[in-house]
Design an enzyme around this catalytic site. Structure first.
Site, PDB file in Angstrom:
ATOM      1  N   GLU A   3       0.772  -1.241  -0.135  1.00  0.00           N
ATOM      2  CA  GLU A   3      -0.038  -0.088  -0.072  1.00  0.00           C
ATOM      3  C   GLU A   3       0.903   1.195  -0.057  1.00  0.00           C
ATOM      4  O   GLU A   3       0.521   2.461  -0.634  1.00  0.00           O
ATOM      5  CB  GLU A   3      -1.080  -0.095   1.127  1.00  0.00           C
ATOM      6  CG  GLU A   3      -2.172  -0.946   1.003  1.00  0.00           C
ATOM      7  CD  GLU A   3      -3.133  -0.692  -0.144  1.00  0.00           C
ATOM      8  OE1 GLU A   3      -2.921   0.344  -0.842  1.00  0.00           O
ATOM      9  OE2 GLU A   3      -3.750  -1.736  -0.473  1.00  0.00           O
ATOM     10  N   GLN A  35       0.143   6.940  -4.995  1.00  0.00           N
ATOM     11  CA  GLN A  35       0.643   7.747  -6.190  1.00  0.00           C
ATOM     12  C   GLN A  35       1.602   6.921  -7.348  1.00  0.00           C
ATOM     13  O   GLN A  35       2.431   7.583  -7.949  1.00  0.00           O
ATOM     14  CB  GLN A  35       1.362   8.997  -5.884  1.00  0.00           C
ATOM     15  CG  GLN A  35       0.436   9.985  -4.861  1.00  0.00           C
ATOM     16  CD  GLN A  35      -0.672  10.255  -5.688  1.00  0.00           C
ATOM     17  OE1 GLN A  35      -1.647   9.689  -5.418  1.00  0.00           O
ATOM     18  NE2 GLN A  35      -0.679  11.336  -6.679  1.00  0.00           N
ATOM     19  N   LEU A  38      11.522   4.858  -7.443  1.00  0.00           N
ATOM     20  CA  LEU A  38      10.000   4.695  -6.969  1.00  0.00           C
ATOM     21  C   LEU A  38       9.396   6.521  -6.824  1.00  0.00           C
ATOM     22  O   LEU A  38       8.415   6.750  -6.959  1.00  0.00           O
ATOM     23  CB  LEU A  38       9.655   3.939  -5.963  1.00  0.00           C
ATOM     24  CG  LEU A  38       9.232   2.654  -6.334  1.00  0.00           C
ATOM     25  CD1 LEU A  38       8.821   2.018  -4.895  1.00  0.00           C
ATOM     26  CD2 LEU A  38       7.886   2.546  -7.226  1.00  0.00           C
ATOM     27  N   TYR A  44      -6.646   6.703   3.891  1.00  0.00           N
ATOM     28  CA  TYR A  44      -6.676   5.607   2.729  1.00  0.00           C
ATOM     29  C   TYR A  44      -5.956   4.623   3.196  1.00  0.00           C
ATOM     30  O   TYR A  44      -6.602   3.270   3.156  1.00  0.00           O
ATOM     31  CB  TYR A  44      -5.965   6.070   1.557  1.00  0.00           C
ATOM     32  CG  TYR A  44      -5.826   5.039   0.540  1.00  0.00           C
ATOM     33  CD1 TYR A  44      -7.125   4.260   0.125  1.00  0.00           C
ATOM     34  CD2 TYR A  44      -4.706   4.442   0.398  1.00  0.00           C
ATOM     35  CE1 TYR A  44      -6.832   3.247  -0.609  1.00  0.00           C
ATOM     36  CE2 TYR A  44      -4.528   3.339  -0.211  1.00  0.00           C
ATOM     37  CZ  TYR A  44      -5.595   2.603  -0.963  1.00  0.00           C
ATOM     38  OH  TYR A  44      -5.531   1.560  -1.481  1.00  0.00           O
ATOM     39  N   ASP A  51      -9.303   6.131  -2.519  1.00  0.00           N
ATOM     40  CA  ASP A  51      -8.183   6.443  -3.112  1.00  0.00           C
ATOM     41  C   ASP A  51      -8.606   7.175  -4.443  1.00  0.00           C
ATOM     42  O   ASP A  51      -9.908   7.382  -4.411  1.00  0.00           O
ATOM     43  CB  ASP A  51      -7.291   5.541  -3.497  1.00  0.00           C
ATOM     44  CG  ASP A  51      -7.875   4.432  -4.684  1.00  0.00           C
ATOM     45  OD1 ASP A  51      -9.095   4.527  -4.685  1.00  0.00           O
ATOM     46  OD2 ASP A  51      -7.165   3.980  -5.222  1.00  0.00           O
ATOM     47  N   CYS A  94     -17.199   1.436 -20.383  1.00  0.00           N
ATOM     48  CA  CYS A  94     -18.474   1.561 -19.722  1.00  0.00           C
ATOM     49  C   CYS A  94     -19.246   0.029 -20.244  1.00  0.00           C
ATOM     50  O   CYS A  94     -20.253  -0.449 -19.522  1.00  0.00           O
ATOM     51  CB  CYS A  94     -19.548   2.512 -19.915  1.00  0.00           C
ATOM     52  SG  CYS A  94     -18.683   4.035 -19.555  1.00  0.00           S
TER      53      CYS A  94
END
Length: 341
Positions: A34, A39, A77, A117, A135, A196
């Site tokens: 996590e 980001q 990262l 979050y 998020d 969709c």
DNA sequence: AATCCGGGGTT
DNA sequence: AACCCAGGATT
């Protein structure tokens, strides 16, 4: 139990991506994943996650790891305070919770690097507790599904989205609901060109019904970036060792940079390094480079240089074994005919 | 509420 | 070039 979460979870169990952190519910591993995923897209995280848990398989390993090692594992990262905060939090859990990862919101939210979050994600995914984890993906899905037209970055909006999410979150399978919402946002309900026709919950979606997919979610525009100009050196001393400098400011803190001076001209840069005890006696111009950060752009005129021996900076034989900032790692790579790797 | 904090990928 | 990404800390 809502029809929404039933359809969503049924879709998720068939179409979910095979990601390494989905093969465990060990809270330490869920936590690592996590934090890395903040980001950062899942595909980017995969090799970093695998290498990290292989090198530091337990929370105790992280608590005792050297900072240069954890930054090397994080090299490339970005947002490096994430991993420095993780080490700090690992030490805290070792001392205050006997190394057992906390499973209550009021404990998790106090830990450095864990916000609303991430606390919700750990509670729902690792501990199967009924907590919302909102998020960017989940915000987008909720804003579209409910036709939520306020700016989603406002604090008041975040509370409303949390309430809306709670109306859908079921009691029995919060770990599947949370990951399914994220998966939907990451793979179908994307920012551009949402699919969709493949979405399991499109029937009741307001954005779909009113054709607002490209309008929602509403978000404030980002601030323009400022630009800084540097003279940057690939610098060797008389023993052919390279010189690097460990960052102590917040930006890129703990990583290593090539020696550089914020300046438009070479002569001022050489003087400035002289004041730091670096005596440059030869320079040769290389190329100019740009590196874009979130709120900043660096433009760098790069020189190869030779200097007298000095103890002012860190001396290395090659750049591979220290955590280098990407802005300079890429320069080193492009200029590798200067003997470096 | 606004700003800082990376780097890579997509459009 | 603009926007986004399994956000959080600081001011």
């Amino acid at each position: 139990m809502s029809h929404f979460s039933n359809s969503l979870i049924a879709w998720y169990e068939i179409h979910k991506r095979d990601l390494p952190w989905r093969h465990t519910e060990n809270p330490y591993y869920i936590w690592v994943s996590e934090i890395m995923l903040q980001q950062t897209q899942a595909q980017t995280v995969i090799p970093y996650y695998n290498r990290f848990i292989e090198t530091l398989p337990t929370l105790k390993d992280l608590a005792f790891a050297e900072e240069d090692l954890i930054l090397k594992l994080w090299e490339g990262l970005g947002y490096y305070s994430r991993v420095r905060n993780m080490k700090k939090t690992a030490q805290y859990i070792l001392e205050n919770y006997n190394g057992i990862f906390p499973n209550r919101y009021e404990d998790l939210i106090k830990l450095t690097g864990i916000g609303e979050y991430t606390a919700g994600a750990i509670l729902s995914i690792a501990y199967h507790q009924k907590w919302s984890a909102i998020d960017g993906n989940v915000s987008r899905v909720l804003a579209r599904y409910f036709g939520f037209k306020k700016d989603i970055t406002l604090n008041t909006s975040k509370k409303m989205l949390t309430d809306l999410n709670h109306t859908l979150l079921e009691d029995e399978r919060p770990h599947l609901y949370t990951q399914a919402m994220i998966e939907l946002g990451a793979t179908l309900c994307t920012k551009h060109n949402p699919k969709c026709d493949l979405c399991p919950v499109s029937a009741m979606c307001v954005a779909k019904k009113e054709n607002l997919q490209s309008v929602l979610p509403v978000k404030a525009k980002a601030k323009a970036k400022t630009e800084k100009h540097f003279i940057t050196f690939i610098l060797q001393d008389e023993n052919n060792q390279y010189l690097v400098q460990k960052v102590e400011d917040n930006l890129l803190k703990g990583l290593y940079l090539l020696p550089q001076v914020e300046s438009d001209g070479l002569s001022y840069a050489i003087e400035s390094l002289m004041d730091q005890g670096i005596e440059i006696y030869y320079t040769e111009p290389l190329k100019s480079y740009k590196h874009v950060f979130t709120h900043l752009v660096w433009s760098m005129d790069v020189y190869f240089g030779k200097c007298k021996n000095s103890d002012s900076l860190t001396k290395i034989d090659h750049f591979n074994h220290i955590p280098m900032a990407t802005a300079h790692k890429q320069i080193i790579h492009k200029e590798k005919h200067y003997g470096n790797d």
